[in-house]
Design a protein around this motif. Structure first.
Motif, PDB file in Angstrom:
ATOM      1  N   VAL A 195      54.263  33.054 -76.635  1.00 29.46           N
ATOM      2  CA  VAL A 195      53.426  33.099 -77.763  1.00 29.46           C
ATOM      3  C   VAL A 195      54.331  33.704 -79.008  1.00 29.46           C
ATOM      4  O   VAL A 195      54.944  34.935 -78.922  1.00 29.46           O
ATOM      5  CB  VAL A 195      52.179  33.987 -77.665  1.00 29.46           C
ATOM      6  N   LEU A 196      54.480  32.902 -79.887  1.00 31.36           N
ATOM      7  CA  LEU A 196      55.286  33.424 -81.348  1.00 31.36           C
ATOM      8  C   LEU A 196      54.542  33.769 -82.258  1.00 31.36           C
ATOM      9  O   LEU A 196      53.221  33.385 -82.444  1.00 31.36           O
ATOM     10  CB  LEU A 196      55.798  32.244 -81.745  1.00 31.36           C
ATOM     11  N   GLU A 197      54.843  35.359 -82.604  1.00 40.56           N
ATOM     12  CA  GLU A 197      53.913  35.876 -83.743  1.00 40.56           C
ATOM     13  C   GLU A 197      54.689  35.983 -85.047  1.00 40.56           C
ATOM     14  O   GLU A 197      55.812  35.875 -84.941  1.00 40.56           O
ATOM     15  CB  GLU A 197      53.688  37.512 -83.262  1.00 40.56           C
ATOM     16  N   GLY A 198      53.911  35.820 -86.115  1.00 44.61           N
ATOM     17  CA  GLY A 198      54.740  35.823 -87.412  1.00 44.61           C
ATOM     18  C   GLY A 198      55.369  34.746 -87.765  1.00 44.61           C
ATOM     19  O   GLY A 198      56.045  35.034 -89.001  1.00 44.61           O
ATOM     20  N   VAL A 199      55.205  33.608 -87.206  1.00 44.51           N
ATOM     21  CA  VAL A 199      56.112  32.477 -87.585  1.00 44.51           C
ATOM     22  C   VAL A 199      55.143  31.515 -88.549  1.00 44.51           C
ATOM     23  O   VAL A 199      56.048  30.469 -89.096  1.00 44.51           O
ATOM     24  CB  VAL A 199      56.571  31.764 -86.435  1.00 44.51           C
ATOM     25  N   VAL A 200      54.107  31.612 -88.629  1.00 47.93           N
ATOM     26  CA  VAL A 200      53.164  30.646 -89.503  1.00 47.93           C
ATOM     27  C   VAL A 200      52.462  31.492 -90.438  1.00 47.93           C
ATOM     28  O   VAL A 200      51.496  31.007 -91.445  1.00 47.93           O
ATOM     29  CB  VAL A 200      52.189  29.869 -88.819  1.00 47.93           C
ATOM     30  N   ASP A 201      52.598  32.781 -90.845  1.00 45.09           N
ATOM     31  CA  ASP A 201      51.848  33.726 -91.815  1.00 45.09           C
ATOM     32  C   ASP A 201      52.075  33.218 -93.010  1.00 45.09           C
ATOM     33  O   ASP A 201      51.362  33.318 -93.960  1.00 45.09           O
ATOM     34  CB  ASP A 201      52.505  35.098 -91.623  1.00 45.09           C
ATOM     35  N   HIS A 202      53.286  32.483 -93.545  1.00 42.59           N
ATOM     36  CA  HIS A 202      53.469  31.828 -94.853  1.00 42.59           C
ATOM     37  C   HIS A 202      52.539  30.798 -95.100  1.00 42.59           C
ATOM     38  O   HIS A 202      52.538  30.104 -96.253  1.00 42.59           O
ATOM     39  CB  HIS A 202      54.996  31.764 -95.022  1.00 42.59           C
ATOM     40  N   TRP A 203      52.078  29.829 -94.198  1.00 43.12           N
ATOM     41  CA  TRP A 203      51.388  28.762 -94.353  1.00 43.12           C
ATOM     42  C   TRP A 203      50.261  29.073 -95.630  1.00 43.12           C
ATOM     43  O   TRP A 203      49.653  29.927 -95.381  1.00 43.12           O
ATOM     44  CB  TRP A 203      50.641  28.470 -93.128  1.00 43.12           C
ATOM     45  N   PHE A 319      54.039  22.989 -79.719  1.00 41.52           N
ATOM     46  CA  PHE A 319      53.543  24.065 -80.352  1.00 41.52           C
ATOM     47  C   PHE A 319      52.137  24.130 -80.721  1.00 41.52           C
ATOM     48  O   PHE A 319      51.792  23.229 -81.838  1.00 41.52           O
ATOM     49  CB  PHE A 319      54.409  24.329 -81.619  1.00 41.52           C
ATOM     50  N   LEU A 320      51.283  24.991 -80.436  1.00 39.14           N
ATOM     51  CA  LEU A 320      50.016  25.023 -80.693  1.00 39.14           C
ATOM     52  C   LEU A 320      49.811  26.408 -81.434  1.00 39.14           C
ATOM     53  O   LEU A 320      49.757  27.546 -81.190  1.00 39.14           O
ATOM     54  CB  LEU A 320      48.997  24.930 -79.220  1.00 39.14           C
ATOM     55  N   ALA A 321      49.519  26.097 -82.808  1.00 38.66           N
ATOM     56  CA  ALA A 321      49.386  26.881 -83.982  1.00 38.66           C
ATOM     57  C   ALA A 321      47.739  27.134 -84.063  1.00 38.66           C
ATOM     58  O   ALA A 321      47.077  26.323 -84.222  1.00 38.66           O
ATOM     59  CB  ALA A 321      49.928  26.656 -85.116  1.00 38.66           C
ATOM     60  N   GLN A 322      47.427  28.495 -83.837  1.00 35.69           N
ATOM     61  CA  GLN A 322      46.040  28.806 -84.278  1.00 35.69           C
ATOM     62  C   GLN A 322      45.710  29.364 -85.501  1.00 35.69           C
ATOM     63  O   GLN A 322      46.489  30.177 -86.028  1.00 35.69           O
ATOM     64  CB  GLN A 322      45.396  29.934 -83.114  1.00 35.69           C
ATOM     65  N   VAL A 323      44.793  28.485 -86.177  1.00 30.34           N
ATOM     66  CA  VAL A 323      44.404  28.901 -87.578  1.00 30.34           C
ATOM     67  C   VAL A 323      43.314  29.501 -87.923  1.00 30.34           C
ATOM     68  O   VAL A 323      42.911  30.588 -88.431  1.00 30.34           O
ATOM     69  CB  VAL A 323      44.552  27.522 -88.531  1.00 30.34           C
ATOM     70  N   GLY A 380      46.866  32.871 -86.377  1.00 29.77           N
ATOM     71  CA  GLY A 380      48.367  33.128 -86.534  1.00 29.77           C
ATOM     72  C   GLY A 380      49.579  33.162 -85.527  1.00 29.77           C
ATOM     73  O   GLY A 380      50.625  33.079 -85.604  1.00 29.77           O
ATOM     74  N   ASP A 381      48.717  32.897 -84.168  1.00 32.20           N
ATOM     75  CA  ASP A 381      49.576  32.836 -83.014  1.00 32.20           C
ATOM     76  C   ASP A 381      50.044  31.552 -82.853  1.00 32.20           C
ATOM     77  O   ASP A 381      49.244  30.526 -83.144  1.00 32.20           O
ATOM     78  CB  ASP A 381      48.879  33.397 -81.799  1.00 32.20           C
ATOM     79  N   VAL A 382      51.294  31.158 -82.481  1.00 34.57           N
ATOM     80  CA  VAL A 382      51.905  29.828 -82.072  1.00 34.57           C
ATOM     81  C   VAL A 382      52.159  29.885 -80.403  1.00 34.57           C
ATOM     82  O   VAL A 382      52.944  30.677 -80.146  1.00 34.57           O
ATOM     83  CB  VAL A 382      52.952  29.404 -82.670  1.00 34.57           C
ATOM     84  N   LEU A 383      51.534  29.222 -79.816  1.00 30.59           N
ATOM     85  CA  LEU A 383      51.916  29.120 -78.144  1.00 30.59           C
ATOM     86  C   LEU A 383      52.902  27.878 -77.978  1.00 30.59           C
ATOM     87  O   LEU A 383      52.615  26.811 -78.535  1.00 30.59           O
ATOM     88  CB  LEU A 383      50.734  28.858 -77.504  1.00 30.59           C
ATOM     89  N   PHE A 384      53.950  28.294 -77.475  1.00 34.56           N
ATOM     90  CA  PHE A 384      55.035  27.182 -76.992  1.00 34.56           C
ATOM     91  C   PHE A 384      54.714  26.753 -75.605  1.00 34.56           C
ATOM     92  O   PHE A 384      54.588  27.573 -74.583  1.00 34.56           O
ATOM     93  CB  PHE A 384      56.401  27.638 -76.958  1.00 34.56           C
ATOM     94  N   ILE A 385      54.506  25.381 -75.479  1.00 36.11           N
ATOM     95  CA  ILE A 385      53.967  24.800 -74.314  1.00 36.11           C
ATOM     96  C   ILE A 385      54.986  23.842 -74.070  1.00 36.11           C
ATOM     97  O   ILE A 385      55.138  22.898 -74.407  1.00 36.11           O
ATOM     98  CB  ILE A 385      52.546  24.014 -74.283  1.00 36.11           C
TER      99      ILE A 385
END
Length: 407
Positions: A195-203, A319-323, A380-385
């Motif tokens: 789980v990647l944190e902080g990588v889509v906060d700028h969206w 990459f599954l990004a939760q909005v 804000g979380d992004v899961l790498f599957i």
């Protein structure tokens, strides 16, 4: 709404000759003749609008049969182009002369059908048309609504399922903004979920234009989209239908008792509605793949709490990004495949027969022997599957996710 025509007329080529209607020999000459007659009316609108609409409908009916013969991948792209031209001429017939709100709504739906089922023509003319029509419809509704009075809508009641307790020994690891090299060596090359944190906060979807039910209705409420109906795609009662985004929200998001019964799962949503695509960004880590940016498939997943994606695997990295909202996800590596009991049919060979959270151990006795990882995705979380990793997904509440499939 009588002034629609001048706004859409400027979108077309200046002359009849520039509106190219060249097709391969697979398209019957009689149909090409009808298309050319419809084109002539676009530049010389003599006669009745009815005959123009009839010609467009003939093209649509004939090409629709071609689009629904055999599997989609085997459909000749020429017939998709023919269908798009049929949509184009139907829209022009609807928007010529005195135009009602009903006609504009029908024209918007026709553009969407062309965008979903057809192929790009005339530099994405249907996309440009629908943008003009949508702006017209929005302006008309705003002008004719009484000041200070909002349309009466049912209040959204946020229903949440309790998140399962995550066993720390089974938790998917989390990391904040890893470097490209660190992500490659530790997770991509080793095919380890993270789980990647902080990588889509700028969206913009989190900042300037935060996504919500009201925002989606404002941006895309009048647009027609495919919707999956049913709790999960393996159910016998599962089906697909075409409705507007506003109808989907009213029927499956706001109506009580419809938890998990309808899902907007769309592979074309962001191409169909670029305003939503402007709110997201492709993760930088996708550059580690072998393909080009245009090869990345972006998917939208929007639905109520209780919606389930059965345990399955995908043929690409994901990459599954939760909005919006939260999701519970369980993952199994490919080494556990035999214990997951995939369906034997070719159509569902990538899907497990097991109900992950309520397994029938008499039928699937080895399922509990399969090791897994799990997590709850927060906004804000992004899961790498990783490629072909089995994954099961359950929405814990109203959820909007975006996935990026890449190679």
């Amino acid at each position: 709404m009588a002034q629609v025509w001048p706004d859409i007329q400027v979108i077309f080529p200046l002359t009849e000759v520039e509106l190219n209607l060249n097709f391969s020999e697979n398209v019957e000459l009689s149909l090409v003749y009808i298309l050319k007659q419809a084109r002539r009316k676009l530049y010389d609108k003599n006669g009745t609008i009815g005959s123009w609409a009839e010609m467009a409908q003939m093209v649509l009916d004939f090409s629709w049969e071609k689009l629904n013969t055999g599997t989609w991948r085997d459909v000749d792209k020429e017939w998709r182009r023919v269908y798009s031209y049929g949509c184009l001429f139907k829209v022009t017939a609807l928007c010529c002369g005195e135009v009602s709100q009903m006609k504009v709504d029908e024209a918007i739906k026709t553009c969407d059908m062309g965008l979903l089922m057809g192929a790009s023509i005339l530099d994405d003319v249907l996309q440009r048309l629908v943008r003009v029509l949508q702006n017209k419809a929005t302006a008309w509704r705003s002008k004719h609504s009484e000041p200070g009075i909002e349309p009466e809508r049912k209040k959204f009641k946020k229903e949440c399922d309790p998140a399962p307790t995550i066993d720390p020994a089974k938790a998917v690891p989390r990391i904040h903004c890893p470097s490209l090299e660190h992500f490659r060596t530790e997770f991509l090359d080793t095919l380890r979920p993270v789980v990647l944190e902080g990588v889509v906060d700028h969206w913009p979807a989190f900042k300037e234009r935060p996504w919500s039910v009201d925002y989606l209705r404002a941006v895309a409420g009048c647009r027609t989209v495919p919707v999956e109906v049913g709790s999960r795609y393996t159910d016998e009662a599962w089906s697909q239908t075409l409705i507007t985004v506003s109808e989907f929200i009213d029927r499956y998001i706001l109506r009580e008792g419809n938890t998990g019964k309808g899902y907007l799962a769309q592979h074309q949503l962001f191409d169909q509605i670029p305003e939503l695509k402007d709110d997201i960004r492709i993760p930088d880590y996708c550059c580690l793949g072998e393909g080009e940016e245009d090869d990345i498939t972006i998917n939208a997943w929007f639905g109520p709490g209780g919606t389930v994606s059965p345990l399955h695997q995908d043929p690409q990295q994901n990459f599954l990004a939760q909005v919006v909202g939260r999701k519970y996800i369980r993952l199994y590596s490919t080494e556990e495949t035999e214990r997951l009991y995939p369906h034997q049919s070719q159509m569902l060979h990538n899907t497990s027969q097991v109900d992950v959270e309520n397994p029938d151990l008499a039928l699937f006795p080895d399922f509990l022997k399969a090791s897994y990882q799990e997590c709850v995705l927060q906004p804000g979380d992004v899961l790498f599957i990783p490629l072909q990793h089995w994954h099961y997904v359950r929405s814990l509440e109203l959820s909007f996710s975006v996935s990026f499939w890449w190679s």
